[in-house]
Each structure stands twice: as structure tokens, then as C-alpha cells.
Design a protein around this motif. Structure first.
Motif, short mmCIF file in Angstrom:
data_model
loop_
_atom_site.label_atom_id
_atom_site.label_comp_id
_atom_site.label_asym_id
_atom_site.label_seq_id
_atom_site.Cartn_x
_atom_site.Cartn_y
_atom_site.Cartn_z
N LEU A 135 0.83 -1.21 0.00
CA LEU A 135 0.00 0.00 0.00
C LEU A 135 0.87 1.26 0.00
N SER A 136 1.95 1.22 0.75
CA SER A 136 2.86 2.37 0.78
C SER A 136 3.45 2.63 -0.60
N MET A 137 3.85 1.56 -1.31
CA MET A 137 4.43 1.70 -2.65
C MET A 137 3.41 2.26 -3.64
N ILE A 138 2.17 1.78 -3.53
CA ILE A 138 1.11 2.26 -4.43
C ILE A 138 0.89 3.76 -4.25
N ILE A 139 0.78 4.18 -3.00
CA ILE A 139 0.50 5.59 -2.73
C ILE A 139 1.68 6.48 -3.13
N GLN A 140 2.89 6.00 -2.89
CA GLN A 140 4.07 6.79 -3.26
C GLN A 140 4.13 6.97 -4.77
N ASP A 141 3.81 5.91 -5.53
CA ASP A 141 3.84 6.01 -6.99
C ASP A 141 2.73 6.92 -7.52
N LEU A 142 1.57 6.88 -6.88
CA LEU A 142 0.44 7.68 -7.35
C LEU A 142 0.55 9.15 -6.97
N LEU A 143 1.00 9.41 -5.74
CA LEU A 143 0.92 10.78 -5.21
C LEU A 143 2.25 11.33 -4.69
N GLY A 144 3.34 10.57 -4.81
CA GLY A 144 4.64 11.06 -4.37
C GLY A 144 4.72 11.24 -2.86
N PHE A 145 5.59 12.15 -2.42
CA PHE A 145 5.76 12.38 -0.99
C PHE A 145 4.48 12.89 -0.34
N GLY A 146 3.74 13.73 -1.09
CA GLY A 146 2.47 14.21 -0.57
C GLY A 146 1.51 13.06 -0.30
N GLY A 147 1.63 12.02 -1.13
CA GLY A 147 0.81 10.84 -0.93
C GLY A 147 1.15 10.12 0.36
#
Length: 436
Positions: A268-280
Motif C-alpha cells: 500500500l505504501s508503494m502504491i501511494i508513493q507512486d500515485l501521489l509522491g511524498f504528498g501521498g
């Protein structure tokens, strides 16, 4: 519409939002993406299995409770008061300080803090967990305010955060959906993950405070309370299905992008980082924090309410809240993966029994005169004992493979139906039926 009716309608919405937030905790957040990742093109089957076990039966359990007096005993004492208390207490301890509440703290730390700073010290982890459970204590200590705090304040923030994430993942997916598990395997995984959320068990305890909240909002009679709970369950179910579907889809889009991911939280962390970057990652911290905090508050309040009733008021609600939060803090220090590993076999044993009791509670008056509920529960428990020994400890019980639906994790169903039918034709003693 009268002012009273408007107030009641608003109350249903608040209760529905609160119910969603209390259900949507650690497992609800981390299991769907992994289910999609493993299922690939079969992600929809996994989602249906997961949602059926989780949303469908949990909503059924809440409604079953509302038809009675809002206590766990209404569902479980169909097999006898004493055995019912044993099952009630086992359920409350599992979804309370032994497993589910500690998991809310560890999930929040690992995903909201450690994912941003992997090198954070052990001392910092202990301090964070202490702060998390201190906040839980402060927001739970006033029993009458629990539902309003969750439903009016925390849930809207949680829902908005999740919608932002899911829409981004649907509009700009990380990758193509590739081949994953076969259909039977992904259904089995969906069912097991549905168990891991602990929502069906939690439903029995949440109902204690949810039903009481409905009464305070003007739904006095049993029928009125049931209607209110149906509306609240509907709101909660729609929100859960939307979020589960979105998160499972996000996981399915990464199957060919991330090689051999085995950690739920890391995926889940990898998905969010790829989708929204650090803000994600900051958004992830908000989502996880809100999801886990609302669940922690709901479970702590429900656990304290249950034991206050069990001890007949000899130990106060506030004292029990303190005991539950302190114990949960202590258990949370063993780590997320360890808690999940411990929970899996325990939940595999409890879930079938609770599912049977919830279904039987709708026919309680008729079934009190026979041994159908008890026989069905006994058969389900025995079969799942063998299955748990096989899957967890590697013991070989070859007969399990001969059971229909075993490949989907439902090998207990047909033997349970047969056991229940046999129990149906065995009359129960009048005294035993009256005690139940």
C-alpha cells in the motif's frame, strides 16, 4: 418532515458514518490492495469473496443484534447461556485488547511513520504507540460522545482522503492488470482476508454502542431501532464496498510493476508513493491514522461496555477503558506481522461459529426447541480445528481435500449443514430451551 424526524434522519447518517469508520480499520486498509495484487485479472472474484465475508455478514450481524436488546448474548445464547458467555468473551477479547486494538496502533506506526522514515528508533516507536493509545483513551473515556466524535468529525475526513486516493489510481493507473492467482485460490484468499478484518466479530461488539446511540437519537422501540440500524448498515455498506473495490483495483494494477511483494503494508505504501509522491505518503499517514484511530476508539468503548455489563457494573466503564488501552499498548509492541500471524488461526476457528450463530439468530424462536445451532457450531469448530492444524502447523489431514469447497476455504460448510440438519431432529429439553 417534523423536526424530530429530521433529527432522526440525521442521526442515521451519523451512525452510518460512524459504523463505517469503526469497521474500516487496519485490516480493511491493507488487505484489499494485496488481494488485488495476487488476484490480477481475477481481482473482482477476490473482491466479491472478501466483501461477502466482511461487509455482508457484518451488516447481517449488526441487524441481528438490533432485533434483540443490542447485546452479544442475543445472538450467542441460542446455544446456552454459559457457552454463549464463553464465546462472547472470546470474541470481545480477540477484537479487543488481544488482537484488533493493538493492531490499530502498530499499523498506524508502520504505515504512517515508519514508511516515511524507515530508520526510526525503537524508542520512538514506543513513544508513538503510547501517544496513540493515550489519544484513544481521551476520546473514549466519555461513553456518550463516542459515536458523535467518530461520525461527525473523523469519518468525513477519512472518506475524503480515501476518495482522493482511489480516483487518482483509477484515472492514472500504475500499470496494466496482469494474470494472477486462479479463481479458486483468489476466492480462498478473499475469504481468509475477510476473516482477518475481524469485522463480523467486531459487529457483535460495536452493536452494543451503536444500538444505544440509536436509542438516544429517538429510536426507542425495537422495530424503530431495527429500521434505524438497517439504514445505518446500508450507508456503511455502500461506503465500504466503494473503498474495498477501489483499493483492490489499485492492487491489481501493480501485479506486473512490483515483483514479489509479500508485505501488505509495504504494498500500500508503494502504491501511494507512486500515485501521489511524498504528498501521498502524508495522505497515507492521515488515512491510516484516522482509520485506525476510529476503529481503536470504537473497539475500546465496545470492549469496556461489554465487560461493564458482564461484571454487572461492579467495575466502571472508565476503569475498564483504562485497563483495555494499557493492555493494548503492551500487546502492540510485538509488531504488526506478529499480530497478524497470531490472529489468523484464532479467527479461522471463531469465524464459522459466529457466522452460524448470526444466521440462526434470525430463527431463534423456532431453533430453541432443537439442537441445530449447537450441532452446527460443533461440526464447524471441529472441521476448522483440523483445517487450522493443517494450514498453520503442517499436519496432514488428507480427508479435508475431499470436502466440497475446501479449495476456497469453505470446507466446513457442507459438514456443518449436515450436522445442523441432524441437530434439527433432536428435540431440546424444555429446561435447556427456557434457559437460552
Amino acid at each position: 418532515m417534523t423536526e424530530q424526524k429530521q433529527k432522526q434522519k440525521g442521526g442515521i447518517i451519523v451512525i452510518g458514518f460512524a459504523l463505517f469508520a469503526m469497521f474500516f480499520g487496519a485490516g480493511n486498509l491493507i488487505f484489499p490492495p494485496m488481494l488485488g495484487y495476487l488476484g490480477g485479472t481475477n481481482w473482482i472474484l477476490g473482491f466479491i469473496a472478501f466483501a461477502g465475508v466482511d461487509v455482508g455478514i457484518a451488516a447481517l450481524a449488526v441487524y441481528a443484534m438490533s432485533r434483540g436488546d443490542g447485546t452479544v448474548a442475543f445472538v450467542t445464547n441460542i446455544i446456552g447461556d454459559k457457552l454463549g458467555v464463553v464465546i462472547n468473551t472470546a470474541v470481545v477479547l480477540c477484537i479487543g485488547p488481544f488482537l484488533a486494538i493493538p493492531r490499530t496502533g502498530t499499523t498506524t506506526f508502520e504505515m504512517a511513520v515508519q514508511s516515511i522514515n524507515p530508520d526510526i528508533s525503537r524508542v520512538a516507536e514506543v513513544i508513538f504507540l503510547f501517544a496513540f493509545f493515550a489519544v484513544t483513551l481521551l476520546l473514549t473515556i466519555r461513553q456518550s460522545k463516542v459515536i458523535d466524535i467518530i461520525g461527525k468529525i473523523l469519518t468525513p475526513l477519512l472518506v475524503i482522503s480515501l476518495i482522493v486516493l482511489i480516483i487518482k489510481g483509477v484515472v492514472t493507473p500504475i500499470g496494466e492488470i496482469g494474470a494472477g492467482m486462479d479463481a479458486a485460490s483468489v476466492v480462498n484468499t478473499g475469504i481468509v482476508n475477510g476473516y482477518q478484518t475481524m469485522d463480523v466479530l467486531a459487529a457483535l461488539c460495536f452493536s452494543i454502542i451503536i444500538v444505544e446511540s440509536a436509542r438516544k437519537k429517538g429510536y426507542e422501540g425495537r422495530k424503530e431501532c431495527s429500521r434505524a440500524m438497517m439504514g445505518a448498515c446500508g450507508i456503511s455498506a455502500v461506503l465500504l464496498l466503494f473503498v474495498y473495490g477501489g483499493l483492490t483495483f489499485l492492487g491489481a494494477t501493480t501485479i506486473d510493476v512490483y515483483p514479489e511483494v509479500t508485505d501488505n503494508a509495504k504494498l500500500l505504501s508503494m502504491i501511494i508513493q507512486d500515485l501521489l509522491g511524498f504528498g501521498g505518503m502524508v495522505l497515507l499517514g492521515i488515512i491510516v491514522g484516522l482509520a485506525c484511530l476510529t476503529t481503536s476508539i470504537g473497539l475500546t468503548s465496545a470492549t469496556a461496555s461489554y465487560f461493564e455489563t458482564l461484571f454487572k457494573g461492579k467495575v466502571s466503564y472508565k476503569t475498564l477503558v483504562v485497563v483495555v488501552t494499557v493492555f493494548s499498548f503492551a500487546v502492540s509492541n510485538i509488531g504488526l506481522n506478529q499480530i497478524i500471524a497470531i490472529a489468523s488461526p484464532i479467527l479461522s476457528l471463531l469465524y464459522p461459529v459466529v457466522i452460524i450463530l448470526v444466521i440462526c439468530s434470525f430463527f431463534k424462536d423456532r431453533l430453541l426447541r432443537c439442537y441445530l445451532p449447537g450441532a452446527a457450531c460443533l461440526v464447524a469448530f471441529v472441521i476448522t480445528c483440523f483445517d487450522t492444524l493443517h494450514s498453520t502447523f503442517g499436519m496432514n489431514f488428507s480427508f479435508l481435500e475431499m470436502l466440497p469447497l475446501d479449495s476456497m476455504g469453505l470446507g466446513w460448510v457442507l459438514p456443518t449443514v449436515i450436522g445442523g440438519l441432524i441437530g434439527f431432529f433432536v428435540p431440546r429439553k424444555a429446561k435447556a430451551a427456557e434457559e437460552a
